[in-house]
Design an enzyme around this catalytic site. Structure first.
Site, mmCIF file in Angstrom:
data_model
loop_
_atom_site.group_PDB
_atom_site.id
_atom_site.type_symbol
_atom_site.label_atom_id
_atom_site.label_comp_id
_atom_site.label_asym_id
_atom_site.label_seq_id
_atom_site.Cartn_x
_atom_site.Cartn_y
_atom_site.Cartn_z
ATOM 1 C CB ALA A 1 0.562 10.047 -7.200
ATOM 2 C CD GLU B 1 6.370 11.402 3.170
ATOM 3 O OE1 GLU B 1 5.945 11.210 2.020
ATOM 4 O OE2 GLU B 1 5.750 11.041 4.204
ATOM 5 C CG ASN C 1 0.863 2.703 1.894
ATOM 6 O OD1 ASN C 1 1.464 2.136 2.792
ATOM 7 N ND2 ASN C 1 -0.401 3.005 1.960
ATOM 8 N N GLY D 1 4.008 -3.791 -3.552
ATOM 9 C CA GLY D 1 4.488 -5.042 -4.148
ATOM 10 C C GLY D 1 5.103 -4.909 -5.536
ATOM 11 N N GLY D 2 5.083 -3.702 -6.105
ATOM 12 C CA GLY D 2 5.789 -3.469 -7.365
ATOM 13 C C GLY D 2 5.220 -4.184 -8.574
ATOM 14 N NE ARG E 1 -6.116 -7.286 -4.199
ATOM 15 C CZ ARG E 1 -5.191 -6.364 -4.439
ATOM 16 N NH1 ARG E 1 -5.487 -5.083 -4.299
ATOM 17 N NH2 ARG E 1 -3.990 -6.701 -4.818
#
Lengths: 516, 179
Positions: free
Chosen positions: A72, A91, A99, A104-105, A351
């Site tokens: 983002a 940062e 993250n 996991g892309g 989940r």
């Protein structure tokens, strides 16, 4: 042992900040009482109830400050710069990507050419419907609609940056159709590294080890800059040098969630103490979320914290055991409570349902599959070598290894095989894969499952322009947010592969809007 | 009253302990000498020299020559020496990195790359079975000091999430057995 060390560190941070908070408050009260001076002038940073004093002189000035260098934040920085603004990205960690770079892309795309090629019918409306269903209709519908309608556009934007995706499309839990596209390396790093390349080309500086400690406002509430610490060494709160950065157009909060913030998450959900591990990077803490609340952002569903049901307690963090559970145990095998040897939940429920059910048993569950059920697991050898999953010649041996009553375990397996033959799971109505085979051919494989904190759905309220909404129901001028820090998009439960698309869609919007 | 006496005793005990620990660090910490050769241990370590008295003369040696004999040390010599020492043994002086100024210049990653190259680093670790730390999901352009510390033990930054077992050079392990 390593986990203990990590948790201990975080606990230390908590107790340190608590101590400084108390000490600071006591000291300033004492001095104020003695001298009659305004509290404002003497209150230390840590006593955040008091608004900070604007600096006499700003150290640097820039149009847009973005906090956070994940999907983002980088999307916002790129868009703002392309719209003509000068931009800096802060940062706090010594590495970029948060993250996102360990994610996991998988990217949910409604109506992609990959789907068309496979004859899969999908639409933004269907994605919207799926997200609302999993979200228990707690989602802010205008925000979900934005994500659903722009998913294809956001995906193509990443392709335009040079991100490559695999040919296959995955069908993840809770989605009506296969629509999740995986990056070439199965990692969000494939996207972040291309975003970072673009950021570099555009001449945007990413200042690592730079910690935003306070949002600075004018008396009318407009956000005009930040108090930061340069050279910050996470998690040492005493490190770094204080500076003041002025943001002429405003600040974008893209700081992610707070899954690793044991103090904050256990206040929201007291079950989530330091005994519960997390899949997140250690910097996923909530200090900017709290700072946004201090400046008057409206909180949304902060206690809705998602645990991933597929992780293993026999390794640290996300690990690799989840691959076995998600691709074999839950799909082609069964999950049992080792105390009873029986199944206790639909292994393909969302989940939250699965994670809650495992926690309710009070101990890790055991998933198992036979040699035919593990064929889809790409890194089985690696998982076995690490000792996270184990291999057995017989179900008796498997039962003995996990202390499961062998008689009931065999009954459970035989029942499942009967359901498979009948085409219906008589106990939990689990979806049957078309290529499922009975659990019968040795060797048998097993892995433990124990949920870990994965995603914080809640956060601060934004509108469809990514403006942060204040307690007066109006946008806080100069303050924007995107990604996991923003609440309401996913409601009660986030679907797999919907975080990446949310971050890219609202990151880009924030960048475009702030530069106006 | 008795409680108070106990408290005072405990408190003074703690204070003396802290003082003792501090005093010990003053005695045991080697001094730093920019004129010392990498292999001239006694210039800094004085009486605390780790090299036995009957060791061949190390004064003119470089790291390569050390490793000719110390090829089978467990743990490896490069895992027991600080990185500052391996640099010094390879002919890199303090001022080569820190400059000639007082106080010495802080060293950043660009300084490391004035000698080391990304290609070499990638190549050195390409056969690592667990992962190539120089070509991870973070890409090759990470700051060296995430893992490699020169004046204190190195650490495995990957292990903030992973559980790798490979050792980063110069974790300054205790010398267990020489040769």
């Amino acid at each position: 042992m390593k986990n203990n060390k990590k948790n201990m560190n975080t606990d230390q941070i908590i107790s340190t900040s608590r101590r400084t908070l108390l000490k600071g408050a006591a000291a300033s009260l004492g001095i104020a009482a003695a001298s009659g001076l305004s509290l404002n002038l003497l209150t230390p940073d840590s006593a955040k109830a008091m608004p900070p004093v604007l600096p006499e002189k700003w150290d640097e000035e820039i149009d847009v400050i973005v906090i956070g260098s994940g999907f983002a934040g980088l999307a916002a920085a790129i868009e703002a710069k392309q719209a003509g603004a000068s931009v800096v990205v802060l940062e706090k960690m010594p590495v970029s990507g948060g993250n996102s770079i360990i994610n996991g892309g998988v990217f949910a795309v409604a109506g992609s050419p990959k789907q068309e090629a496979k004859g899969i019918k999908d639409s933004p409306d269907l994605l919207l419907k799926d997200m609302l269903k999993a979200g228990l209709d707690m989602n802010h519908i205008d925000l979900v609609r934005m994500v659903a309608e722009k998913s294809k556009d956001a995906f193509e934007w990443t392709e335009s940056l040079g991100v490559k995706y695999q040919e296959q499309i995955t069908h993840l839990g809770g989605h009506s159709v296969p629509r999740s596209c995986s990056t070439w390396n199965g990692s969000g790093s494939a996207i972040v590294n291309k975003q970072l390349e673009k950021v570099k080309t555009l001449g945007i500086e990413v200042k690592k080890k730079t910690y935003a400690t306070q949002i600075m406002q004018e008396p009318d509430g407009r956000v005009i800059g930040l108090k930061i610490k340069e050279g910050y060494k996470f998690p040492d709160e005493t490190s770094g040098q204080v500076k003041y950065l002025k943001a002429r157009k405003g600040v974008v909060l893209a700081t992610g969630g707070f899954s690793q913030d044991i103090y904050l998450r256990s206040i929201q959900d007291p079950k989530l103490t330091s005994n519960v591990d997390s899949t997140n990077q250690p910097g996923a803490t909530g200090e900017i979320l709290l700072e946004a609340l201090r400046v008057g952002a409206t909180p949304v569903q902060i206690s809705w914290i998602q645990l991933g049901p597929w992780t293993s307690p026999d390794e640290k963090g996300m690990g690799i055991g989840y691959v076995f559970n998600a691709m074999a145990g839950f799909v082609y095998g069964v999950m049992v409570d080792p105390a009873t040897g029986k199944r206790f939940i639909n292994e393909l429920a969302d989940r939250k349902i699965r994670a809650d059910a495992i926690i309710k048993t009070g101990h890790p569950a055991v998933t198992l599959a036979d040699s035919q059920g593990v064929k889809q697991v790409p890194i089985l050898d690696k998982i076995l070598a690490k000792g996270v999953a184990k291999k057995f010649d017989t179900l008796d041996e498997l039962a003995a290894a996990y202390n499961i009553p062998e008689k009931t375990l065999k009954e459970t397996v035989s029942n499942w095989n009967t359901y498979l033959k009948q085409g219906k799971d008589a106990e939990f109505d689990r979806y049957m894969q078309t290529d499922s085979k009975p659990i019968a051919v040795p060797p048998f494989y097993a892995c433990r499952a124990w949920p870990k904190v994965h995603h914080t759905m809640g956060g601060i309220q934004i509108n469809t322009k990514a403006q942060v909404i204040g307690l007066d129901r109006k946008p806080i001028p100069g303050l924007y947010a995107a990604g996991e820090i923003a609440g309401g998009i996913h409601g009660a439960v986030r679907l797999g592969s919907c975080a990446v698309v949310d971050c890219i869609v609202f990151g880009r919007i924030a960048g475009q809007q702030i530069a106006v | 009253m008795r409680n108070l006496t106990v408290k005072i005793a405990v408190f003074s005990g703690i204070i003396s302990f802290i003082f003792l620990m501090y005093a010990m660090t003053l005695v045991s910490a080697p001094k730093q000498s920019s004129k010392a050769r990498g292999s001239g241990c006694s210039a800094c370590h004085e009486a605390d020299c780790k090299v036995p008295a009957d060791h061949v003369d190390t004064n003119a040696m470089n790291l390569g020559q050390c490793l000719e004999c110390h090829s089978k040390d467990t743990p490896k010599l490069t895992h027991t020496l600080p990185l500052s020492h391996t640099h010094r043994l390879n002919g890199v002086s303090c001022k080569d990195c820190h400059g000639n100024t007082q106080p010495p210049k802080l060293v950043n990653t660009d300084q490391c790359f004035s000698c080391h190259t990304i290609e070499n680093l990638l190549n050195n670790t390409k056969d690592n079975k667990e992962a190539n730390p120089h070509n991870s999901h973070y890409g090759p352009e990470l700051d060296c000091d995430l893992c490699h510390h020169v004046h204190k033990p190195s650490e495995n930054f990957c292990n903030q999430c992973h559980e790798f077992t490979f050792i980063i050079p110069s974790p300054i392990l205790k010398v267990a057995k020489l040769l």
